[in-house]
Design an enzyme around this catalytic site. Structure first.
Site, PDB file in Angstrom:
ATOM      1  N   GLY A 167      -2.365  -4.838  -2.100  1.00 40.60           N
ATOM      2  CA  GLY A 167      -3.567  -4.325  -1.466  1.00 40.60           C
ATOM      3  C   GLY A 167      -4.631  -4.166  -2.526  1.00 40.60           C
ATOM      4  CG  ASN A 168      -6.867  -6.807  -3.027  1.00 38.35           C
ATOM      5  OD1 ASN A 168      -7.732  -7.105  -2.219  1.00 38.35           O
ATOM      6  ND2 ASN A 168      -5.722  -7.487  -3.136  1.00 38.35           N
ATOM      7  CG  ASP A 180      -5.632 -10.979  -1.855  1.00 42.60           C
ATOM      8  OD1 ASP A 180      -5.237 -11.962  -1.213  1.00 42.60           O
ATOM      9  OD2 ASP A 180      -4.922  -9.986  -2.084  1.00 42.60           O
ATOM     10  CG  HIS A 201      -6.067  -8.052   1.599  1.00 37.81           C
ATOM     11  ND1 HIS A 201      -5.830  -8.281   2.937  1.00 37.81           N
ATOM     12  CD2 HIS A 201      -5.054  -8.651   0.934  1.00 37.81           C
ATOM     13  CE1 HIS A 201      -4.724  -8.999   3.060  1.00 37.81           C
ATOM     14  NE2 HIS A 201      -4.230  -9.234   1.862  1.00 37.81           N
ATOM     15  CG  HIS A 256      -0.097  -7.273   3.102  1.00 40.59           C
ATOM     16  ND1 HIS A 256       0.664  -7.758   2.054  1.00 40.59           N
ATOM     17  CD2 HIS A 256      -1.173  -8.083   3.197  1.00 40.59           C
ATOM     18  CE1 HIS A 256       0.052  -8.831   1.537  1.00 40.59           C
ATOM     19  NE2 HIS A 256      -1.070  -9.040   2.209  1.00 40.59           N
ATOM     20  CG  ASP A 275     -16.492   7.397  18.146  1.00 45.07           C
ATOM     21  OD1 ASP A 275     -17.252   7.235  19.113  1.00 45.07           O
ATOM     22  OD2 ASP A 275     -15.828   8.438  17.956  1.00 45.07           O
ATOM     23  CG  HIS A 316      -2.530 -12.364   5.224  1.00 44.75           C
ATOM     24  ND1 HIS A 316      -3.497 -13.052   4.526  1.00 44.75           N
ATOM     25  CD2 HIS A 316      -2.046 -11.455   4.345  1.00 44.75           C
ATOM     26  CE1 HIS A 316      -3.567 -12.606   3.297  1.00 44.75           C
ATOM     27  NE2 HIS A 316      -2.710 -11.625   3.159  1.00 44.75           N
ATOM     28  CE1 TYR A 320     -18.968  13.340  14.227  1.00 45.10           C
ATOM     29  CE2 TYR A 320     -18.873  11.653  12.531  1.00 45.10           C
ATOM     30  CZ  TYR A 320     -18.378  12.795  13.105  1.00 45.10           C
ATOM     31  OH  TYR A 320     -17.277  13.394  12.550  1.00 45.10           O
TER      32      TYR A 320
HETATM   33 ZN   LIG Z   1      -2.521 -10.332   1.581  1.00 43.17          ZN
END
Ligand SMILES: [Zn+2]
Length: 215
Positions: free
Chosen positions: A23-24, A71, A90, A92, A115, A155, A209
């Protein structure tokens, strides 16, 4: 921006959106054709502002001791084609990726979804890493939706925002609604919210809001 992006990776861990290093977060450097992104393969607890890498909008390394995230090409494509975007995330994350694995958009059945996402969270095409096809899939899908999140088929999730924090918030909210709608479906069929009410909710949340300014 190095510190902002470094610190925001801790939020991915805190909200349990990532396993290992998958994840990034990235953030555009205001006024420059550059962005900061996570280095490849470095664990989240070893991330520091100095470890972050700086890339140009073609994804080339400009400054940093590590190789950029695998990525990076997808992030760079988004920054090149969506000039209003200042942050990309990004993950998963489990429930959202489970929807992506079925090629199924998350229907807008919660007011919080109206929202934040202004409708369903769409699915983008199946695309392999290595060229611009993931980036193209993200941009083409999000251009037709209000949603700042897209589920890339088989993905995971990509989210965008005006800055990296907004993109992280979208990733957190995407996983939250993916989980709730998944659980709802265990005992029946969740009810869609009429489009006119989705529109009203989205407009109020985005424009009235809290302390937000219009996007
Ligand atoms: Zn990925």
């Amino acid at each position: 921006m190095r510190k902002t992006v470094s610190d925001l990776h801790a939020e991915l861990v805190r909200y349990q959106l990532v396993a290992w290093t998958a994840g990034n977060v990235s953030g555009r450097i205001p006024g420059e054709d550059l962005f900061v992104i996570k280095p490849s393969g470095v664990s989240y607890d070893e991330l520091t502002p100095e470890a972050m890498v700086v890339c140009d909008l073609d994804g080339n390394l400009v400054d940093g001791e590590h190789a950029p995230s695998s990525d990076t090409a997808a992030h760079a494509y988004v920054y090149r084609h969506l000039p209003e975007v200042g942050g990309v995330v990004h993950t998963h994350s489990t429930y959202a990726s489970a929807w992506a694995a079925r090629d199924e958009a998350i229907p807008c059945v919660l007011t919080a979804m109206a929202d934040e996402f202004g409708g369903e969270i769409p699915v983008g095409p199946f695309a392999l890493i290595g060229d611009d096809s993931i980036g193209q899939g993200i941009v083409e899908t999000l251009k037709g939706h209000r949603s700042p999140a897209v589920l890339m088929r088989n993905h995971g999730v990509f989210t965008i925002g005006k800055d990296p924090k907004a993109a992280v918030k979208a990733a957190v909210m995407c996983e939250d609604v993916a989980r709730t709608v998944h659980i709802s479906r265990q005992l029946g069929e969740p009810l869609p919210i009429p489009q006119a009410d989705v529109d009203r909710l989205y407009d109020r949340y985005q424009n009235v809001y809290g302390q937000r300014s219009p996007r």
